[in-house]
Design an enzyme around this catalytic site. Sequence first.
Site, PDB file in Angstrom:
ATOM      1  N   VAL A 123      31.459  40.547  28.496  1.00  0.00           N
ATOM      2  CA  VAL A 123      32.064  39.231  28.686  1.00  0.00           C
ATOM      3  C   VAL A 123      32.331  38.637  27.315  1.00  0.00           C
ATOM      4  O   VAL A 123      31.399  38.438  26.524  1.00  0.00           O
ATOM      5  CB  VAL A 123      31.151  38.302  29.503  1.00  0.00           C
ATOM      6  CG1 VAL A 123      31.781  36.910  29.621  1.00  0.00           C
ATOM      7  CG2 VAL A 123      30.893  38.883  30.887  1.00  0.00           C
TER       8      VAL A 123
ATOM      9  N   GLU B 251      35.484  37.302  30.953  1.00  0.00           N
ATOM     10  CA  GLU B 251      35.670  36.272  29.929  1.00  0.00           C
ATOM     11  C   GLU B 251      34.961  34.975  30.318  1.00  0.00           C
ATOM     12  O   GLU B 251      34.606  34.770  31.476  1.00  0.00           O
ATOM     13  CB  GLU B 251      37.147  35.991  29.699  1.00  0.00           C
ATOM     14  CG  GLU B 251      37.987  35.861  30.962  1.00  0.00           C
ATOM     15  CD  GLU B 251      37.555  34.770  31.900  1.00  0.00           C
ATOM     16  OE1 GLU B 251      37.255  33.653  31.422  1.00  0.00           O
ATOM     17  OE2 GLU B 251      37.509  35.023  33.117  1.00  0.00           O
TER      18      GLU B 251
ATOM     19  N   GLY C 242      35.620  34.083  37.344  1.00  0.00           N
ATOM     20  CA  GLY C 242      35.663  34.696  36.022  1.00  0.00           C
ATOM     21  C   GLY C 242      34.363  35.418  35.731  1.00  0.00           C
ATOM     22  O   GLY C 242      33.684  35.903  36.639  1.00  0.00           O
ATOM     23  N   GLU C 243      34.010  35.521  34.458  1.00  0.00           N
ATOM     24  CA  GLU C 243      32.754  36.135  34.005  1.00  0.00           C
ATOM     25  C   GLU C 243      32.723  37.644  34.197  1.00  0.00           C
ATOM     26  O   GLU C 243      31.726  38.284  33.897  1.00  0.00           O
ATOM     27  CB  GLU C 243      31.532  35.555  34.732  1.00  0.00           C
ATOM     28  CG  GLU C 243      31.343  34.074  34.615  1.00  0.00           C
ATOM     29  CD  GLU C 243      30.116  33.591  35.390  1.00  0.00           C
ATOM     30  OE1 GLU C 243      29.368  34.425  35.963  1.00  0.00           O
ATOM     31  OE2 GLU C 243      29.895  32.364  35.416  1.00  0.00           O
ATOM     32  N   GLY C 244      33.765  38.243  34.766  1.00  0.00           N
ATOM     33  CA  GLY C 244      33.703  39.652  35.145  1.00  0.00           C
ATOM     34  C   GLY C 244      33.126  39.865  36.525  1.00  0.00           C
ATOM     35  O   GLY C 244      32.853  40.999  36.930  1.00  0.00           O
TER      36      GLY C 244
END
Length: 338
Positions: free
Chosen positions: A73, A165, A305-307
């Site tokens: 990330v 991200e 998000g965050e993967g």
Amino acid sequence: MTLLSDLTTLAEVEALAATLPDADADAIAAARARQDSLTKPPKALGRLEDLACFMAGWQRSERPSVGQAQAIVFAGNHGICAKGVNPFPQEVTAQMVANFEHGGAAINQLCRASGADLEVVALDLDRPTADFSEGRAMTEAEVLEAMARGAAAIPPSAGTLILGEMGIGNSTVAAALACAAFGGDAADWVGRGTGSDAEGKALKARVIEQGRQMHADATGLALLCAYGGREQAAICGAVIEARARRIPVILDGYICTAAVAPLFAADPAFLDHCIVGHQSAEPGHARLLDAMGKTPVLTLDMALGEGSGAALALSVLRAALECHNGMATFAEAQVSGG
């Protein structure tokens, strides 16, 4: 040393597309033949069969494996936040990075559930990119530095790469990159992000249109200079390095997919080794996937998000390979019809 270590211009990076390895056609054919010999009707496992053959091609093996699943990330801050495009302060980026590092975020739980290692790379959070509606977000040297840091973040032992991200304001950057790469009105690409209301979405669209007028000549990887941010550039660097090392990549949702839009704009082949883990609830993501010709593994109405969606897709990928490698053939099972 990474593939990007000694490059000094974005033109040199774009030229790499013609030199990077391709999927192994013989391995794909062997994997497809194995799929057709397993104890099931042809194509009965649908997309799982395609995922197994995808992995076979990049690993040059009839029986591929996930290997070490590495999630990374990347986090960055953005000057466009000065225009009020996000309801949260940029301090939240660093606070969320700390949350990742202490194991308290969704991505920590999803990586544990799917069997992935997690690394968080904070990219100069105390030094946001410039406001892209007033000038370039980054210099070419800054983009190259962030790309190199992204490439260097992949450990030597990685077998499958998950990219994500974090960054307050980066949904605006994502919409700007997608709009600049594929056209249309800014409003077509803008979503709620981290809680924007209708007025906030309209503001995002206005600042993106201002940026488009200022950076109308930007193409390819120069879009990263125009709009930023550092985490988007790092994702691009990681994608290129993974390709050089034949590591399959699972991209996360809208922001992560938009991050590689400059690579696609430079040469769509840059993304041949990438699959998209999920289709985000952000309205621009379906449009972006269609433009790139990518089909997501999952659609779960997530927009975190965050993967997170990519980590979930890893579990599906593991299941695909368990079936591919573990099922008996018709001959082995002594079942008629094979």
